[in-house]
Design a protein around this motif. Structure first.
Motif, short mmCIF file in Angstrom:
data_model
loop_
_atom_site.label_atom_id
_atom_site.label_comp_id
_atom_site.label_asym_id
_atom_site.label_seq_id
_atom_site.Cartn_x
_atom_site.Cartn_y
_atom_site.Cartn_z
N CYS A 1 0.85 -1.19 0.00
CA CYS A 1 0.00 0.00 0.00
C CYS A 1 0.89 1.24 0.00
N SER B 1 0.06 4.17 0.76
CA SER B 1 -0.27 5.10 1.84
C SER B 1 0.27 4.64 3.19
N CYS B 2 -0.11 3.42 3.59
CA CYS B 2 0.27 2.98 4.93
C CYS B 2 1.51 2.08 4.92
N CYS C 1 -6.53 -1.88 -0.36
CA CYS C 1 -6.19 -1.62 1.03
C CYS C 1 -7.42 -1.00 1.69
N CYS D 1 -7.05 2.17 4.05
CA CYS D 1 -6.66 3.41 3.36
C CYS D 1 -7.63 3.75 2.23
ZN LIG Z 1 -2.96 1.17 3.24
#
Ligand SMILES: [Zn+2]
Lengths: 158, 285
Positions: free
Chosen positions: A75, A77-78, A92, A95
């Motif tokens: 992912c 983002s995270c 995900c 997110c």
């Molecule tokens: Zn994520």
């Protein structure tokens, strides 16, 4: 079952590659394929098809080694890095965004191990290493290969 | 004594080369290929018939190639639209390959063709592995086939630029659970647009044609997660723009992509997120 087409493509490509190296009559001892979990190819079907496709070629007695590559995604983002599973989950949830695939779509001929080489053949080999489409690492490949073969997670009985 | 030869060759390299060359040839002459994949009996031919008629009515020169294991029935049906149609008999082969399509088009495809629809062999497994030089890849499923098609055939649905549901006029009768289907699509191909159609009532056919035309002009783009590792090698379009992120749908396109009820539209990656659509460094190929 497109595995037969794939097996035939493999045999043809190995044949061409050996021809380029002047080794078209040298029997192949083993052939290693890397098959991603998400490649749409079933290793068992490929193994069966290979037996058919290799008949009467230098690959006839080759042991087929299939390295299965796990589907993985990350992912953006995270940073969660995870196995995609099969069928893959590429979303995900926390997110609310699509993940990025980092592996699992591979479908490639990794390497072949050839039978005995005459010493003068070995000399010619070096020039071939720089041929287009050939990766650089052949020189140390021989030393490297046995260890890598042990990584094969799917070694069919042939 | 033995010797190891490292090859690191893509097994489908020959097909991919053919596909790249075909895509380039088609690009140069202003033709966009649309690859249609589904199981047998999904209503693909009926939908294609409707698409060809609409394209003709709208002044868009379109042609179709239809692949079948053995019969020529589909070509006969499609020819009724007046569009140039060609049948490829695969002689039992379960999928089309780019070289077969290239050979078929040579000297046949009319110069003015704007859209070339390629009806793949009815099969959701094998055709998914072969790039045919298309710009738009569509996976279709009818409401009568069950909601789990996308997760059962993750390669076909996961690599699609667009998912089309067919026979929606029957949805109620067969109690099609739309949400389950869409959830499966979202899992294997986050953010892919979904269009619902019925060749019988004509529902969605115009929307589908409009979507394909926008994709042909590069105004409607979706890059499946599964395709991103290989995408830059296969899409001539991107050659001149090797670092662009093609995962962002253009502004204003969201209304066409039918993010289904309850499923948010995820085709927009959040701003500031690094571009991950390219194969990581060191990936062979
Ligand atoms: Zn994520």
């Amino acid at each position: 079952m497109h595995e037969l087409s794939i097996a035939m493509a493999v045999v043809e490509q190995v044949d061409d590659a050996l021809r380029e190296r002047g080794a078209e009559r040298v029997p192949v001892r083993s052939l290693t394929l890397r098959v991603g979990e998400l490649s749409g190819v079933v290793p068992e079907a490929l193994d069966f098809s290979f037996g058919v496709a290799a008949e009467g070629t230098v690959l006839a007695d080759a042991r087929l080694l299939i390295e299965t590559v796990e589907g993985r995604a990350r992912c953006g983002s995270c940073g969660r890095d995870t196995a995609t599973g099969m069928p893959p989950d590429l979303w995900c949830g926390p997110c609310s965004r699509a993940m990025n695939l980092t592996g699992g779509r591979e479908l490639e001929i990794a390497r072949v191990v050839l039978d005995d080489v005459r010493p003068d053949d070995a000399g010619e080999r070096h020039g071939d290493d720089d041929a287009p489409g050939v990766t650089g690492a052949q020189a140390d490949a021989a030393a490297d290969a046995p260890a890598r073969d042990k990584e094969a997670s799917h070694v069919p009985h042939r | 004594m033995c010797r190891t030869v490292d090859l690191h060759q893509a097994v489908l390299a020959k097909n991919d080369t053919n596909a790249v060359e075909l895509r380039r040839t088609l690009d140069d002459r202003g033709t966009t290929a649309v690859n249609l994949m589904s199981s047998p009996g999904s209503g693909k031919t009926a939908l294609l018939e409707a698409l060809l008629s609409r394209a003709a009515a709208g002044g868009t020169p379109a042609a179709a190639v239809t692949a079948d294991l053995a019969t020529e029935n589909d070509a006969t049906r499609l020819a009724r639209s007046g569009a140039p149609v060609r049948q490829i008999l695969t002689d039992g082969l379960c999928h089309l390959e780019a070289g077969m399509l290239r050979g078929e088009l040579e000297g046949w495809l009319p110069e003015e063709t704007r859209l070339l629809f390629v009806e793949n062999v009815g099969n959701l497994v094998c055709p998914a592995s072969y790039d045919l030089g298309e710009t738009v890849r569509i996976a279709l499923a009818s409401v009568t086939e069950g909601e789990d098609k996308p997760v059962k055939y993750p390669a076909a649905f996961g690599l699609a630029h667009l998912v089309v549901i067919t026979k929606t006029d029957l949805a109620e009768a067969v109690e099609f659970r739309r949400e389950d289907f869409l959830r499966g699509v979202q899992q294997v191909n986050p953010g892919v647009p979904v269009i619902e159609t019925s060749a019988r009532t004509g529902e969605g056919v115009d929307a589908l044609l409009a979507h394909v035309l926008r994709a042909a002009d590069g105004r409607e783009t979706h890059t499946p997660v599964l395709a991103r590792q290989h995408e830059k090698h296969l899409h001539h379009h991107h050659d001149d723009d090797p670092v662009a992120d093609h995962t962002h749908a253009p502004a204003g396109a969201a209304d066409h992509s039918h993010a289904p009820a309850g499923v948010p539209d995820h085709s927009h990656a959040p701003a500031g997120v690094p571009d991950h659509s390219h194969a990581p460094a060191g990936t062979p190929r």
